[in-house]
Design a protein around this motif. Structure first.
Motif: not given
Length: 144
Positions: A33, A36, A40, A87-88, A90, A92, A106
């Motif tokens: 996480k 990621s 981001f 949260y993604s 991509d 989702t 997202g």
């Protein structure tokens, strides 16, 4: 036998204690996480002002301004609880029980996250880890 077991504390006791102290796992360190989130934030830095986030914030502001503060807090809390694992961006999609019939991307859920917290719990916005201050300021001007 480790030191905790020697003191009469089993691994089950430690797990229960950990759950009681942090029931939602907010304080847990998740390397994936964190990686990621770092990626981001790096992307956001490269983008500069994210106009999509600005427009999502305008939508959030228009929706949330008509609601009582307690309802906004419920939405803010639901987004936080749902996003504990991240949260993604991509492709989702996400849904919120407190905003029925709406599907969020997202970036959209992150924009609503920021706006709902800014309205309901402004002192805690810095803890979200989102650098959307410029986008928020622009969105506020557009909503006026």
């Amino acid at each position: 036998m480790d030191e905790n077991e020697f003191r009469g504390e089993s691994s089950t006791d430690r797990i229960i204690q950990k759950i009681e102290e942090d029931p939602y796992g907010i304080e847990e360190v998740d390397p994936e996480k964190e990686k990621s989130m770092a990626e981001f934030l790096k992307t956001q830095e490269a983008i500069g002002i994210n106009t999509a986030v600005v427009m999502f914030m305008v939508s959030a502001m228009n929706h949330l301004k008509a609601l009582p503060i307690e309802k906004v807090k419920e939405i803010a809390t639901e987004i936080a609880m749902q996003g504990i694992h991240g949260y993604s961006i991509d492709g989702t999609v996400y849904r919120l029980a407190h905003v029925p019939g709406k599907i969020f991307t997202g970036y959209e859920i992150l924009a609503w996250y920021y706006v709902s917290w800014t309205i309901a719990m402004p002192d805690a916005v810095g803890m979200l880890g989102l650098d959307f201050g410029k986008e928020y300021d622009i969105a506020k001007e557009l909503v006026k």
